[in-house]
Write an enzyme that holds these catalytic residues in place. Structure first.
Site, mmCIF file in Angstrom:
data_model
loop_
_atom_site.group_PDB
_atom_site.id
_atom_site.type_symbol
_atom_site.label_atom_id
_atom_site.label_comp_id
_atom_site.label_asym_id
_atom_site.label_seq_id
_atom_site.Cartn_x
_atom_site.Cartn_y
_atom_site.Cartn_z
ATOM 1 N N GLY A 1 -14.505 -21.161 -5.768
ATOM 2 C CA GLY A 1 -13.097 -21.531 -5.892
ATOM 3 C C GLY A 1 -12.659 -22.299 -4.665
ATOM 4 N N PHE B 1 -16.927 -10.602 -8.578
ATOM 5 C CA PHE B 1 -16.635 -11.112 -7.240
ATOM 6 C C PHE B 1 -17.647 -12.154 -6.788
ATOM 7 C CE2 PHE B 1 -14.039 -10.675 -3.571
ATOM 8 C CZ PHE B 1 -12.923 -10.092 -4.109
ATOM 9 N N CYS C 1 -5.479 -9.447 3.322
ATOM 10 C CA CYS C 1 -6.550 -8.578 3.845
ATOM 11 C C CYS C 1 -7.793 -9.320 4.316
ATOM 12 C CB CYS C 1 -6.920 -7.546 2.790
ATOM 13 S SG CYS C 1 -5.581 -6.357 2.532
ATOM 14 N N LYS D 1 -3.786 -14.869 -5.500
ATOM 15 C CA LYS D 1 -4.597 -14.550 -6.677
ATOM 16 C C LYS D 1 -3.649 -14.164 -7.807
ATOM 17 C CE LYS D 1 -5.461 -9.692 -5.841
ATOM 18 N NZ LYS D 1 -6.419 -8.630 -5.744
ATOM 19 N N VAL E 1 0.821 -1.209 0.000
ATOM 20 C CA VAL E 1 0.000 0.000 0.000
ATOM 21 C C VAL E 1 0.857 1.262 0.000
ATOM 22 C CG1 VAL E 1 -1.583 1.354 1.456
ATOM 23 C CG2 VAL E 1 -2.059 -1.053 0.967
ATOM 24 N N LYS F 1 -14.081 0.447 5.749
ATOM 25 C CA LYS F 1 -13.113 -0.480 5.137
ATOM 26 C C LYS F 1 -13.432 -1.924 5.538
ATOM 27 C CE LYS F 1 -9.454 -2.255 3.370
ATOM 28 N NZ LYS F 1 -9.256 -2.421 1.942
ATOM 29 N N ASN G 1 -14.603 -5.125 3.047
ATOM 30 C CA ASN G 1 -13.879 -6.395 2.919
ATOM 31 C C ASN G 1 -14.698 -7.570 3.445
ATOM 32 O OD1 ASN G 1 -11.724 -5.432 1.573
ATOM 33 N ND2 ASN G 1 -10.224 -5.751 3.183
ATOM 34 N N ARG H 1 0.575 -14.427 1.160
ATOM 35 C CA ARG H 1 -0.005 -14.464 2.509
ATOM 36 C C ARG H 1 -1.375 -15.154 2.484
ATOM 37 N NH1 ARG H 1 1.403 -8.229 4.149
ATOM 38 N NH2 ARG H 1 1.019 -7.915 1.924
#
Ligand code: NAD
Length: 433
Positions: free
Chosen positions: A254, A250, A261, A322, A11, A205, A209, A329
């Site tokens: 999977g 989204f 995050c 991804k 970031v 935020k 998420n 992570r």
């Protein structure tokens, strides 16, 4: 505007580079000397498409600098961003020790008025704590802004430069004006800067998420149901997601979400909610569905090959959590590979960008293949874990002739089962008959 950014990770480095590209004078600070030395010598520590090019340009034009020396950088700035990590603590809450340490440094270093912007993802109430820490250490005027970051690794530059929105939590009109000046160049489209109080910004935020993680766990549970009732989740996903209230983005099944995050932010929000006496039951389910989903292919592989996998070799395509990033992570690949190794299998792994990072997580317990074709040579099965572009349309005749047995586990439903079955492949996907 002279701005410093403390924390030069995914970031901080992206934000710093993009703000420099918008004309600000940026100093990126990190306490990892190796990282700063590397950046100063032109070595970009992460894989992020487009980033290196922007760094080179802005360093050359003297708008972007790197240092381990926080104090002079803070003293020369009118705005200081905090972008250090906020990993999960032992109890699931966000570990804020890095944020608080930086706040203390800022308070002790500042020699005039300063706007402190928290970019790290932090729980509700953190801005108040940061304010108290800085106030303890300085007599100078300052304000604390909550400005969570919504960029996605792999598309970070675009997300930063063309955000859906910028969330800014602060109360003073002069601070709002300052933030408007920083972000004005990004606001030429009709996308808004959303001004609000610090607490609402902090919670926005986590709400974002946690909702995205919920979508993934929801479609993964639908996929599981599809397997039980003989439906195909690829049809169901389109059938439901084509409703404009739901949307297709989204909304892919999977083998679980990972990354730096979602897992930690879901946990941290659960802890915040519990501490506030308002537990979020839905997130318990989101987490446990995801933990099971990461083990889904181990179960499928056991069903197919038995619980003792000794003597068998599996190719794994894709290791990062991804595509378009080298971030490992909480990557589902690690859970899968550990499961295979525990059952006695050997693993040949390949990823276009994450091989170096993968070594930190998997050490020398797997064979690192030189290419996707090298990975499949003489294996008993292929497992597709991360849907990098280079895996989308492989030379199937070549791949299949290299494999010992033509068994494919498609962790992202990337391939057409009918086409592959016609080529003699035994196909296993997620939520498909
Ligand atoms: P990161 O681990 O990649 O980077 C953090 C950096 O901070 C490291 O380079 C570390 O050395 C440095 N650092 C730690 N303590 C320091 C200190 N006291 N002084 C100077 N430097 C210090 O983390 P990241 O992925 O960039 O995430 C940073 C924050 O942004 C987290 O809160 C994260 O949740 C949030 N966030 C991340 C993403 C993402 O996609 N990675 C997206 C949005 C928000």
């Amino acid at each position: 505007m002279k701005i410093c950014i403390v924390g030069t990770g995914y970031v901080g480095l992206v934000a710093g580079t993009c703000l420099a590209d918008l004309g600000h004078f940026i100093t990126c600070i990190d306490n990892n000397a190796e990282k700063i030395d590397g950046l100063t010598a032109g070595k970009v520590p992460i894989y992020e498409p487009g980033l290196e090019h922007l760094i080179v340009r802005n360093v050359r034009e003297k708008r972007l600098h790197f240092t381990t020396d926080a104090i002079p950088a803070i003293q020369q700035s009118v705005v200081a961003y905090i972008a250090v990590g906020t990993p999960s603590g032992a109890d699931g809450s966000a570990d804020l020790s890095g944020v608080f340490a930086v706040a203390k440094t800022i308070g002790e270093a500042m020699n005039g008025p300063l706007t402190v912007v928290i970019k790290s993802t932090v729980p509700v109430g953190t801005a108040d704590k940061v304010r108290a820490i800085i106030a303890e250490a300085t007599e100078h005027e300052f304000d604390v802004v909550s400005n969570p970051e919504f960029l996605k690794e792999g598309a970070a530059i675009d997300d930063f430069m063309k955000p859906d929105r910028i969330v800014v939590g602060c109360s003073k009109p002069e601070t709002q004006e300052m933030m408007n000046r920083i972000y004005a160049p990004l606001m030429r489209t009709s996308k808004p800067i959303l001004f609000m109080d610090n607490r609402s910004a902090e919670l926005s935020k986590y709400a974002a998420n946690a909702f995205l993680a919920t979508r993934i766990s929801f479609i993964n549970e639908i996929a599981k149901l599809c397997e039980s009732v003989g439906a195909d989740v690829e049809h169901v996903r389109r059938g439901a997601g084509s409703d404009s209230r739901i949307g297709l983005r989204f909304f892919f099944p999977g083998i679980g979400y990972g990354g730096s995050c979602f897992p930690k932010d879901v946990k941290a929000l659960m802890t915040t909610a519990e501490q506030a006496g308002s537990p979020m039951q839905i997130l318990d389910a989101v987490e446990s569905v995801n933990a099971n989903q990461k083990k889904l292919f181990i179960e499928k592989i056991e069903t197919r090959f038995g619980s003792d996998l000794s003597g068998l070799c599996f190719a794994v395509w894709g290791l990062s959590f991804k595509p378009q990033t080298d971030d490992m992570r909480e990557a589902p690949s690690v859970v899968l590979i550990n499961g295979l190794l525990e059952r006695g299998a050997t693993v040949k792994a390949y990823d276009p960008e994450a091989m170096e990072e993968a070594r930190h997580h998997l050490q020398d317990r797997v064979q690192y293949a030189a290419s996707k074709m090298d990975a499949v040579s003489n294996v008993d099965a292929l497992v597709l874990v991360t849907e990098w572009h280079e895996f989308r349309n492989p030379d199937w005749p070549g791949v299949l002739s290299a494999m010992k047995t033509k068994v494919l586990f498609d962790g992202r439903n990337l391939y057409d089962p009918d086409r592959l079955r016609a080529m003699g492949v035994e196909y296993h996907g997620v939520g498909r008959p």
